[in-house]
Write a protein that holds these residues in place. Structure first.
Motif, mmCIF file in Angstrom:
data_model
loop_
_atom_site.group_PDB
_atom_site.id
_atom_site.type_symbol
_atom_site.label_atom_id
_atom_site.label_comp_id
_atom_site.label_asym_id
_atom_site.label_seq_id
_atom_site.Cartn_x
_atom_site.Cartn_y
_atom_site.Cartn_z
ATOM 1 N N TRP A 141 0.809 -1.219 0.000
ATOM 2 C CA TRP A 141 0.000 0.000 0.000
ATOM 3 C C TRP A 141 0.839 1.264 0.000
ATOM 4 O O TRP A 141 0.401 2.307 -0.444
ATOM 5 C CB TRP A 141 -0.902 0.031 1.238
ATOM 6 C CG TRP A 141 -1.738 -1.194 1.370
ATOM 7 C CD1 TRP A 141 -1.532 -2.233 2.220
ATOM 8 C CD2 TRP A 141 -2.890 -1.542 0.581
ATOM 9 N NE1 TRP A 141 -2.486 -3.198 2.035
ATOM 10 C CE2 TRP A 141 -3.326 -2.797 1.021
ATOM 11 C CE3 TRP A 141 -3.577 -0.900 -0.459
ATOM 12 C CZ2 TRP A 141 -4.430 -3.443 0.477
ATOM 13 C CZ3 TRP A 141 -4.680 -1.536 -1.005
ATOM 14 C CH2 TRP A 141 -5.094 -2.790 -0.540
ATOM 15 N N ARG A 546 -13.446 -1.779 -3.585
ATOM 16 C CA ARG A 546 -13.055 -0.470 -4.125
ATOM 17 C C ARG A 546 -13.729 -0.223 -5.473
ATOM 18 O O ARG A 546 -14.151 0.878 -5.785
ATOM 19 C CB ARG A 546 -11.534 -0.382 -4.284
ATOM 20 C CG ARG A 546 -10.775 -0.325 -2.984
ATOM 21 C CD ARG A 546 -9.362 0.200 -3.204
ATOM 22 N NE ARG A 546 -8.586 -0.616 -4.115
ATOM 23 C CZ ARG A 546 -7.845 -1.660 -3.749
ATOM 24 N NH1 ARG A 546 -7.789 -2.020 -2.485
ATOM 25 N NH2 ARG A 546 -7.159 -2.343 -4.644
ATOM 26 N N MET A 605 -6.082 5.542 4.727
ATOM 27 C CA MET A 605 -5.498 5.781 3.405
ATOM 28 C C MET A 605 -6.170 4.929 2.337
ATOM 29 O O MET A 605 -6.429 5.419 1.235
ATOM 30 C CB MET A 605 -4.003 5.502 3.418
ATOM 31 C CG MET A 605 -3.381 5.590 2.039
ATOM 32 S SD MET A 605 -1.600 5.756 2.036
ATOM 33 C CE MET A 605 -1.062 4.089 2.298
ATOM 34 N N THR A 606 -6.462 3.684 2.648
ATOM 35 C CA THR A 606 -7.072 2.836 1.619
ATOM 36 C C THR A 606 -8.448 3.384 1.243
ATOM 37 O O THR A 606 -8.840 3.361 0.080
ATOM 38 C CB THR A 606 -7.196 1.364 2.052
ATOM 39 O OG1 THR A 606 -7.959 1.287 3.257
ATOM 40 C CG2 THR A 606 -5.838 0.742 2.280
ATOM 41 N N ASN A 609 -7.904 6.674 -0.728
ATOM 42 C CA ASN A 609 -7.439 6.291 -2.062
ATOM 43 C C ASN A 609 -8.587 5.736 -2.913
ATOM 44 O O ASN A 609 -8.707 6.053 -4.100
ATOM 45 C CB ASN A 609 -6.328 5.251 -1.900
ATOM 46 C CG ASN A 609 -5.870 4.659 -3.214
ATOM 47 O OD1 ASN A 609 -5.270 5.319 -4.022
ATOM 48 N ND2 ASN A 609 -6.187 3.379 -3.431
ATOM 49 N N HIS A 613 -9.776 7.405 -6.457
ATOM 50 C CA HIS A 613 -9.922 6.707 -7.743
ATOM 51 C C HIS A 613 -11.379 6.694 -8.204
ATOM 52 O O HIS A 613 -11.647 6.708 -9.408
ATOM 53 C CB HIS A 613 -9.343 5.297 -7.671
ATOM 54 C CG HIS A 613 -7.838 5.309 -7.649
ATOM 55 N ND1 HIS A 613 -7.091 5.636 -8.755
ATOM 56 C CD2 HIS A 613 -6.958 5.098 -6.652
ATOM 57 C CE1 HIS A 613 -5.810 5.606 -8.445
ATOM 58 N NE2 HIS A 613 -5.697 5.287 -7.167
ATOM 59 N N ARG A 639 -0.223 10.981 -2.055
ATOM 60 C CA ARG A 639 -0.442 10.685 -3.474
ATOM 61 C C ARG A 639 -1.875 10.949 -3.899
ATOM 62 O O ARG A 639 -2.177 10.994 -5.085
ATOM 63 C CB ARG A 639 -0.117 9.206 -3.770
ATOM 64 C CG ARG A 639 1.283 8.783 -3.382
ATOM 65 C CD ARG A 639 1.604 7.391 -3.926
ATOM 66 N NE ARG A 639 0.751 6.343 -3.414
ATOM 67 C CZ ARG A 639 1.093 5.474 -2.453
ATOM 68 N NH1 ARG A 639 2.285 5.546 -1.903
ATOM 69 N NH2 ARG A 639 0.264 4.536 -2.076
HETATM 70 C C1 NAG Z 1 -5.566 2.693 -4.548
HETATM 71 O O1 NAG Z 1 -6.563 2.240 -5.419
HETATM 72 C C2 NAG Z 1 -6.088 1.620 -6.579
HETATM 73 C C3 NAG Z 1 -7.294 1.357 -7.465
HETATM 74 O O2 NAG Z 1 -8.249 0.615 -6.792
HETATM 75 C C4 NAG Z 1 -5.327 0.361 -6.200
HETATM 76 O O3 NAG Z 1 -4.781 -0.224 -7.335
HETATM 77 C C5 NAG Z 1 -4.238 0.708 -5.195
HETATM 78 O O4 NAG Z 1 -3.649 -0.457 -4.707
HETATM 79 C C6 NAG Z 1 -4.799 1.490 -4.021
HETATM 80 N N1 NAG Z 1 -3.739 1.953 -3.147
HETATM 81 C C7 NAG Z 1 -3.954 2.203 -1.860
HETATM 82 C C8 NAG Z 1 -2.803 2.770 -1.115
HETATM 83 O O5 NAG Z 1 -5.005 2.019 -1.284
#
Ligand code: NAG
Length: 994
Positions: A141, A546, A605-606, A609, A613, A639
């Motif tokens: 991550w 996600r 963060m997840t 993120n 996206h 990011r």
């Molecule tokens: C952010 O989201 C993207 C698309 O779903 C994924 O590929 C990536 O692993 C994610 N990164 C984090 C830090 O959550």
């Protein structure tokens, strides 16, 4: 916005009607400190501190970790070995594989795991759904680059007791790996900078089987207590049970642990990882945000003016946080930078579990052989995490900017935001209807107050069901969005990770049926309480979850949103009102079978993120850079958006605390940050509000926000002179937007902080290393020290160098002496803002309603003549401010140089690009009409007075522009103003001095 605090806040106001009770209920020590753990209430922290005390107190302490000599091998920049940990007096050991990777970037990485074979022998509690492994996915991550191995790293010395590896881009780094006990000394140019396990505090609590204590013998009425024999038998069993463990360990919290009314079960038992890291010869360490304390971190083991608790990182919804405290806040970045006069080094502790860091400083070094450092202070740190791998990156500098750049290469740089995001954000909990929003929008215009974004807190929803609108108060969100759009403005709506647990809510039904929610320890969907009442939490660790999350943001799904709607993620620590420490139980289970304990600090963060996206993909081809604000964060969050410092208070102390907090974010690679202007809780007095806007105009993220119980405080309500003072601060921010945007570009490319403390800009000035109440903005040379105290009409600014300094507003030359403070008048209407000589920075001076409306405005360049009386330099980055076209070269990046000797100011491409290589898109073509309008030369030499004209040469043409010169007078520097320069901002040009 926070938690049950909101409730108690309301009760407080009620009680306050009865003024006697008010004193009792007014939150003087407002945070419910007892709601959050102290180290000795967190079993693993307590054990590791006790372990440290034992080690430090004993002169014969031997760290029980030894490298098995025959296990070591070195290949392609990587050293691998097995550490044997001696676990009892019988000499039994467990095997811990260690990998030391030397990276091309010059970083070293040390990873210690526990051998798989051993893990298999350990039976997890039979009812647990938790995964049987140390958590090893944080890297997935967090890390985005910089892992290429340095094949040039080589073993330069090796004997029975140690191995020395030489590495680094210029081979001037060394790692001296001691085998028994295991420890590492990191050197640069032969001098020790960092030591691992020098104090012997390395501790990996190995996995072990749970041996049930003997059952209490059943007692029957009238029977004798216990026979002698039975007693002996029980004692013997107890002894056997303990024989496998070092003596004196506190086992009471190995398998479960209670705090408040919550019990955390630990199917894997104790598994903490800890290590002492010493910064040899360093007195100042920075980083590990977020804490409400000084930038230069304090000692944590007691003594006058020191903390007694370690710095804690365990993302939490801390209601009305206290100041000057190491207690955890909403987000965590386990990255620390140490700095002294001639060296900057750092460590990044890649672990997402609950983490504590003790800091102590000692005169001299424990090891007199550490050359050249023995007389200096050494900062000792002790890092303690609850679970996972031991995984640490070591940065050897030598300059602060080397550290921030390398950290960025590893975890990613700040995403380049849309330009509007650097404008002013107007928020409150809550704008109550679409009419209310439109009214505020109109009033801001009426009072000529610039702003870019208005925000909606949770009340816009239909009963806290995200992705819905309250149809009574917000019957026409699109109409609202369109009114905002008419002046290029945006709307931000809040979307939190808790999903209301009711039947007639599609988002909830899908979350449940698709099993995208976090589970409890039994493997059922976790249910807890948050704003909507009973709720479930989306598990953004799951790729499918996600993807589903992204589908919810499509315009035809989240009806009422449009292209100028952006998102705010709050409560993503996650905040769970009825959970332990207001968050999720640690034995909850995430995607992949990991316990919440392992991933807690990553959780925010997840989710952030996932939202980033999601809004990026709302519509195919939309092509806009997303804007998502987050409260919880971790290393890497930079990011995907901006953060703010959470629920502060309308008090002077909180204004003051915000500055080191925002500076600390910049040092830890997440510079897009700010604090709620005006203070979230309470009602700021007008003076405080005005001063806060003046400070906020220098936060990278600039948002006014207020609690639902706070009185309305939009800038136009302040009344005079306050409204004008606030408006002036906002205008100043807007006129400097080109320079802010340029600073963001630099952060996006090399990780530079956007606002910069003295140790960063002037790393060799010892007296400035701990100063955290003043800062420079990007490369502009603008030095600001916001007023953060009541009734203050002047301020003392520390001057880091021998440059010339001018007052930003009056052009007065400030009588400065390097290393001394200078007193500057700062009545309420004035922001203490200096211009360091030697810079050129860009502004757009025409006041407008929003940043979007300034898009095609001409520029003003301000040139501040340096101490040598003739030179200055600066740059400007500009792109379309919204799309990703800049990634294909659609941007203008100019370097401006005043060369007094050559008698010219010139503009050239800052990156030496040939303009012919970039095919101009629509925006670039339109920028042909945008010019440098005015150049103000502060400190202009007398030669400028000789002529009324200057010659401008550009694109094969030559013309003249008028210049007016004002001689120095009464402390004010001479200055010249060149008007109607007329050179294209994107073209090379040269202005030839008279
Ligand atoms: C952010 O989201 C993207 C698309 O779903 C994924 O590929 C990536 O692993 C994610 N990164 C984090 C830090 O959550």
């Amino acid at each position: 916005m926070l938690t049950p605090g909101h409730m108690s806040g309301r009760w407080t106001s009620l009680f306050c009607l009865l003024s006697v009770l008010c004193a009792l209920f007014t939150p003087a020590v407002s945070v419910k400190e007892h709601d959050f753990k102290k180290c000795d209430q967190s079993g693993f922290c307590k054990r590791n501190r006790a372990f440290a005390d034992q080690a430090v107190a004993s002169s014969s302490w031997h760290s029980p970790y030894n490298v098995l000599p025959e296990s070591k091998s070195f290949k392609d920049g990587q050293l691998q070995a097995t550490i044997l940990k001696t676990i009892n007096d019988n000499g039994d050991t467990v095997r811990l594989p260690v990998t030391i990777s030397f990276l091309q970037s010059g970083l070293a990485r040390v990873t210690v795991d526990e051998e798989k074979r051993q893990k298999k022998e350990i039976e997890l509690r039979h009812d647990s759904k938790a995964r049987k492994e140390r958590y090893n996915e944080a890297e997935q991550w967090v890390i985005v680059g910089g892992l290429a191995l340095d094949k040039g790293a080589k073993v330069t010395y090796e004997d029975k007791s140690q191995i020395t590896v030489q590495y680094g881009p210029t081979s001037n780094f060394e790692a001296v790996i001691k085998l028994a006990p295991f420890g590492i000394e990191f050197k640069r140019d032969g001098k020790t900078q960092i030591k691992f396990n020098d104090r012997g505090l390395l501790n990996m609590e190995h996995w072990r089987p749970k041996i049930e204590p003997p059952p209490e013998p059943e007692k029957k009425e009238g029977e004798a207590e216990q026979t002698e024999e039975e007693k002996k038998e029980a004692e013997k069993k107890e002894e056997e049970r303990k024989a496998n463990e070092p003596k004196g360990e506190d086992e009471s919290t190995w398998w479960d642990e209670s705090f408040g009314s919550n019990t955390d079960t630990k199917p894997r038992g104790p598994e903490s990882v800890a290590l002492d890291i010493s910064f040899v010869g360093f007195e100042n360490v920075f980083g590990i945000p977020s804490h409400a304390g000084p930038l230069s971190l304090k000692e944590t083991r007691g003594g006058e003016g020191k903390y007694t608790e370690p710095y804690r990182m365990y993302n939490a919804d801390v209601f009305e946080y206290i100041l000057d405290s190491p207690m955890t806040l909403y987000g965590s970045i386990p990255f620390m930078q140490a700095h002294r006069k001639d060296s900057s080094v750092g460590v990044f502790w890649l672990n997402a579990a609950e983490t504590w860091v003790d800091i102590t400083k000692a005169a001299g070094s424990r090891n007199p052989l550490s050359l050249g450092t023995s007389s200096k202070t050494t900062t000792h740190t002790h890092w303690i995490s609850e679970s996972g791998l031991l995984d640490v990156f070591v940065f050897l500098g030598p300059r602060p900017e080397d550290i921030t750049r390398k950290y960025g290469e590893l975890t990613g740089f700040t995403a380049m935001p849309q330009e509007f995001a650097l404008g002013y954000h107007q928020c409150r909990w809550n704008y109550v209807s679409d009419e209310d929003v439109k009214d505020v929008d109109r009033k801001m215009d009426k009072f000529k107050i610039p702003y870019d974004v208005i925000w909606l807190d949770i009340e816009y929803t239909d009963e806290k069901k995200y992705f819905t609108w309250d149809s009574h108060s917000f019957p026409d969100p699109i109409g609202m969005g369109k009114q905002l759009d008419a002046h290029g403005r945006k709307l931000v709506t809040i979307i939190d990770p808790h999903i209301k647990n009711v039947d007639n809510y599609e988002v909830n039904s899908e979350l449940k049926s698709k099993e995208f929610a976090v589970k409890n320890k039994e493997g059922n969907i976790f249910e807890g309480w948050c704003w909507p009442g009973s709720s479930h939490w989306i598990d953004a660790f799951s790729p499918a979850a996600r993807e589903w999350w992204a589908s919810l943001f499509k315009y035809d799904r989240f009806k009422g949103t449009m292209e100028n709607t952006w998102i705010w993620n709050d409560m993503n620590e996650p905040s769970v009102f009825n959970g332990p420490e207001t968050t999720m139980p640690k034995d909850n289970i995430h995607y992949g079978g990991w316990e919440h304990r392992d991933v807690h600090n990553l959780n925010g963060m997840t989710f952030h993120n996932a939202t980033h996206h999601a809004v990026e993909s709302r519509k195919p081809g939309e092509h806009q850079r997303p804007f998502v604000l987050t409260r919880a964060f971790f290393a890497g969050s930079q990011r995907v958006g901006a953060m703010w410092t959470g629920d502060n208070q309308a008090e002077w102390g909180h204004l003051q605390a915000s500055i080191p907090m925002v500076l600390s974010q910049g040092i830890a690679g997440f510079p897009f940050s700010g604090a709620d202007v005006g203070g979230f809780f309470g009602n700021p007095e007008k003076e405080l509000q005005a001063r806060w806007y003046q400070a906020g105009a220098f936060y990278p993220f600039f948002r006014g926000h207020a609690h639902i119980d706070a009185r309305r405080r939009e800038p136009y309500l302040a009344g005079e002179p306050y409204t004008s003072i606030i408006t002036a601060a906002l205008r100043l921010r807007y006129s400097l937007l080109p320079s802010w945007y340029t600073a963001f570009r630099q952060a996006a490319v090399d990780g530079s902080p956007i606002i910069r403390p003295m140790f960063y800009t002037n790393p060799t000035e010892e007296a400035g290393l701990a100063i955290d109440d003043q800062f420079f903005v990007g490369n502009t040379g603008l030095l600001v020290k916001p007023i953060t105290e009541k009734d203050k009409n002047s301020v003392d600014i520390w001057i880091p160098d021998s440059e010339v300094y001018y007052d930003y507003f009056t052009y007065n030359t400030i009588p400065t002496v390097k290393g001394h403070k200078v007193t500057l008048d700062a009545p309420l209407h004035k922001i203490p803002l200096l211009m360091q000589g030697g810079h050129i920075f860009a502004r757009r001076d025409r006041p407008r309603r929003s940043s979007a409306l300034m898009k095609w405005d001409d520029y003003t360049l301000v040139v501040t003549i340096g101490r040598d009386g003739k030179s200055a330099e600066g740059d400007l980055y500009v792109d379309d401010g919204s799309s990703f076209d800049f990634q294909a070269g659609q941007y203008i990046h100019r370097k401006f140089v005043l060369d007094g000797a050559a008698g010219a100011i010139s503009s050239v491409d800052a990156e030496g690009r040939d303009p012919k290589t970039v095919k101009e898109g629509e925006w670039m073509a339109k920028m042909h009409d945008v010019t440098v309008d005015k150049i103000i030369v502060v400190g202009a030499p007398a030669s400028w007075s000789k002529s009324k004209e200057v010659t401008v040469e550009s694109e094969g043409k030559t013309w003249t522009a008028s210049v007016s010169y004002t001689p120095a007078a009464k402390g004010r520097a001479a200055f010249a103003v060149v008007k109607k320069v007329g050179a294209r901002i994107g073209a090379d040009w040269k202005l030839v001095l008279p």
